[in-house]
Write a protein that holds these residues in place. Structure first.
Motif, PDB file in Angstrom:
ATOM      1  N   PHE A  73       0.529  -1.099   0.028  1.00 16.94           N
ATOM      2  CA  PHE A  73      -0.367  -0.084   0.415  1.00 16.94           C
ATOM      3  C   PHE A  73       0.828   1.551  -0.665  1.00 16.94           C
ATOM      4  O   PHE A  73       1.605   1.071   0.536  1.00 16.94           O
ATOM      5  N   GLN A  74       0.176   2.487  -0.632  1.00 21.02           N
ATOM      6  CA  GLN A  74       1.634   3.631  -1.106  1.00 21.02           C
ATOM      7  C   GLN A  74       0.860   4.264   0.215  1.00 21.02           C
ATOM      8  O   GLN A  74      -0.607   4.464   0.276  1.00 21.02           O
ATOM      9  N   PRO A  75       1.508   4.583   0.359  1.00 19.01           N
ATOM     10  CA  PRO A  75       1.530   6.093   1.794  1.00 19.01           C
ATOM     11  C   PRO A  75       0.648   8.067   0.707  1.00 19.01           C
ATOM     12  O   PRO A  75       0.733   7.816  -0.090  1.00 19.01           O
ATOM     13  N   ARG A  76       0.504   8.814   1.869  1.00 14.91           N
ATOM     14  CA  ARG A  76       0.258   9.741   0.877  1.00 14.91           C
ATOM     15  C   ARG A  76       1.497  10.211   0.282  1.00 14.91           C
ATOM     16  O   ARG A  76       2.943  10.096   0.771  1.00 14.91           O
ATOM     17  N   PRO A  77       1.845  11.174  -0.930  1.00 17.03           N
ATOM     18  CA  PRO A  77       2.853  12.024  -0.966  1.00 17.03           C
ATOM     19  C   PRO A  77       3.117  13.201  -0.625  1.00 17.03           C
ATOM     20  O   PRO A  77       3.011  13.200   0.709  1.00 17.03           O
ATOM     21  N   ALA A 163      -3.993  -7.074  -4.603  1.00 17.15           N
ATOM     22  CA  ALA A 163      -4.674  -8.861  -4.129  1.00 17.15           C
ATOM     23  C   ALA A 163      -3.496  -9.571  -5.489  1.00 17.15           C
ATOM     24  O   ALA A 163      -2.973 -10.587  -5.342  1.00 17.15           O
ATOM     25  N   GLU A 164      -3.637  -9.292  -6.600  1.00 14.63           N
ATOM     26  CA  GLU A 164      -2.853  -9.161  -7.951  1.00 14.63           C
ATOM     27  C   GLU A 164      -1.710  -9.419  -7.735  1.00 14.63           C
ATOM     28  O   GLU A 164      -1.140 -10.286  -8.396  1.00 14.63           O
ATOM     29  N   ARG A 165      -0.660  -8.571  -7.239  1.00 18.70           N
ATOM     30  CA  ARG A 165       0.739  -8.684  -6.860  1.00 18.70           C
ATOM     31  C   ARG A 165       0.768  -9.539  -6.228  1.00 18.70           C
ATOM     32  O   ARG A 165       2.326 -10.120  -5.965  1.00 18.70           O
ATOM     33  N   ASN A 166       0.271 -10.015  -4.961  1.00 18.80           N
ATOM     34  CA  ASN A 166       0.318 -10.844  -4.083  1.00 18.80           C
ATOM     35  C   ASN A 166      -0.131 -12.374  -4.179  1.00 18.80           C
ATOM     36  O   ASN A 166      -0.014 -13.011  -2.637  1.00 18.80           O
ATOM     37  N   VAL A 170      -8.312 -10.548  -3.634  1.00 19.61           N
ATOM     38  CA  VAL A 170      -9.634  -9.030  -2.606  1.00 19.61           C
ATOM     39  C   VAL A 170     -10.101  -9.265  -1.288  1.00 19.61           C
ATOM     40  O   VAL A 170     -10.068  -8.458  -0.886  1.00 19.61           O
ATOM     41  N   SER A 171     -10.867 -10.053  -1.186  1.00 16.87           N
ATOM     42  CA  SER A 171     -11.487  -9.835  -0.394  1.00 16.87           C
ATOM     43  C   SER A 171     -10.629 -10.204   1.040  1.00 16.87           C
ATOM     44  O   SER A 171     -11.218 -10.019   2.071  1.00 16.87           O
ATOM     45  N   GLN A 172      -9.487 -10.954   1.197  1.00 20.51           N
ATOM     46  CA  GLN A 172      -9.045 -11.683   2.152  1.00 20.51           C
ATOM     47  C   GLN A 172      -7.458  -9.774   2.358  1.00 20.51           C
ATOM     48  O   GLN A 172      -7.805  -9.675   3.177  1.00 20.51           O
ATOM     49  N   VAL A 173      -7.434  -8.928   1.187  1.00 20.14           N
ATOM     50  CA  VAL A 173      -7.181  -7.835   0.948  1.00 20.14           C
ATOM     51  C   VAL A 173      -7.315  -7.061   1.710  1.00 20.14           C
ATOM     52  O   VAL A 173      -6.994  -6.009   2.911  1.00 20.14           O
ATOM     53  N   ARG A 174      -9.316  -7.129   1.199  1.00 24.81           N
ATOM     54  CA  ARG A 174     -10.154  -6.232   1.763  1.00 24.81           C
ATOM     55  C   ARG A 174     -10.515  -6.618   3.470  1.00 24.81           C
ATOM     56  O   ARG A 174     -10.446  -5.089   4.331  1.00 24.81           O
ATOM     57  N   LYS A 175     -10.649  -7.679   3.760  1.00 23.09           N
ATOM     58  CA  LYS A 175      -9.735  -7.762   5.164  1.00 23.09           C
ATOM     59  C   LYS A 175      -8.838  -7.149   6.000  1.00 23.09           C
ATOM     60  O   LYS A 175      -9.047  -6.836   6.624  1.00 23.09           O
ATOM     61  N   LEU A 176      -7.861  -7.196   5.317  1.00 23.83           N
ATOM     62  CA  LEU A 176      -7.039  -6.895   5.733  1.00 23.83           C
ATOM     63  C   LEU A 176      -7.406  -4.816   5.995  1.00 23.83           C
ATOM     64  O   LEU A 176      -6.601  -5.012   6.951  1.00 23.83           O
ATOM     65  N   VAL A 177      -7.501  -4.604   4.904  1.00 21.76           N
ATOM     66  CA  VAL A 177      -7.756  -2.825   5.666  1.00 21.76           C
ATOM     67  C   VAL A 177      -8.882  -2.989   6.578  1.00 21.76           C
ATOM     68  O   VAL A 177      -8.738  -2.207   7.217  1.00 21.76           O
ATOM     69  N   LEU A 203       0.344  -6.866   5.980  1.00 29.63           N
ATOM     70  CA  LEU A 203       0.376  -7.679   4.370  1.00 29.63           C
ATOM     71  C   LEU A 203       1.922  -8.477   4.403  1.00 29.63           C
ATOM     72  O   LEU A 203       1.444  -9.464   4.047  1.00 29.63           O
ATOM     73  N   LYS A 204       2.451  -8.176   4.633  1.00 30.30           N
ATOM     74  CA  LYS A 204       4.152  -9.232   4.540  1.00 30.30           C
ATOM     75  C   LYS A 204       3.901 -10.381   5.324  1.00 30.30           C
ATOM     76  O   LYS A 204       4.178 -11.490   5.639  1.00 30.30           O
ATOM     77  N   GLU A 205       2.981 -10.157   6.415  1.00 26.01           N
ATOM     78  CA  GLU A 205       3.342 -11.597   7.642  1.00 26.01           C
ATOM     79  C   GLU A 205       2.597 -12.153   6.855  1.00 26.01           C
ATOM     80  O   GLU A 205       2.270 -13.523   7.325  1.00 26.01           O
TER      81      GLU A 205
END
Length: 210
Positions: A73-77, A163-166, A170-177, A203-205
């Motif tokens: 996930f990317q942070p703010r600029p 989700a695609e890159r890892n 989508v549901s796994q990543v959305r649950k994490l968020v 996410l890494k874990e």
């Protein structure tokens, strides 16, 4: 004459004793008491709100970081950040704002470029990000340039890419968020937010666990 000298000596002695007592109380006892209370009641915060992974400190939950790859996930600029140019012996990052008004042409250019970048990076097969979906925090830096949080909206449009890159659903990543989304402080202060570093550590874990 002798009385004058004696009185002066007494005054000096009293002043010295007062100095020693105040130094002991305010310079030793008080700091130790405050430190002890902080360590006992607010241990995590007193030690810098450190975040650890694999037994190592990877940052603080209070300070945003840059340089995450697109797997994360990317942070703010952070357009307001600068580098120390005075003492070049150390590579220090200086926090600060962009100091541009809302109608400044340079700021408008930055925002448009950042918006196009967010759309491009987060659009994946089967999911296209629309410019209207990109929230303000995805294209503008904070006052310090070190905001550790992003909005749930910004996190949401990154879910499909992550989700695609890892190789996750989508549901796994959305649950994490969802698990790392914090509400308003005390229910009314600030806005809902997601700590980017904490989310990326989780996410890494998750990916390493799979």
């Amino acid at each position: 004459m002798n009385n004058s000298v004696t009185n002066t000596a007494r005054l000096l002695g009293a002043g010295l004793r007062a100095l020693l007592v105040l130094t002991l109380v305010t310079g030793v006892i008080y700091p130790l008491v405050v430190t002890g209370i902080a360590q006992r009641l607010f241990h995590d915060k007193a030690n810098g709100s450190e975040i650890r992974t694999d037994g190592k400190v990877v940052g603080s939950s209070l300070i945003g970081q840059q340089g995450y790859g697109l797997d994360y996930f990317q942070p703010r600029p952070a357009n307001g950040l600068g580098e120390n140019s005075v003492n070049t012996q150390y590579k220090l990052i200086l926090s600060g704002a962009t100091n541009r008004s809302g109608d400044n042409p340079e700021l408008i250019k930055w925002v448009k470029e950042a918006q196009a970048k967010v759309v491009r990076e987060n659009s994946v097969p089967g999911y296209t990000v629309k410019p209207s979906q990109v929230p303000a925090d995805a294209v503008t830096s904070s006052g310090s340039g070190l905001d550790p949080d992003i909005s749930p909206q910004y996190a949401a449009i990154q879910v499909h890419r992550v989700a695609e890159r890892n190789d996750l659903t989508v549901s796994q990543v959305r649950k994490l968020v969802d698990e790392h989304t914090e509400g308003r402080t005390l229910g009314f202060i600030g806005e809902p937010r997601v700590n980017v570093l904490e989310l990326n550590v989780a996410l890494k874990e998750l990916t390493e666990g799979d």
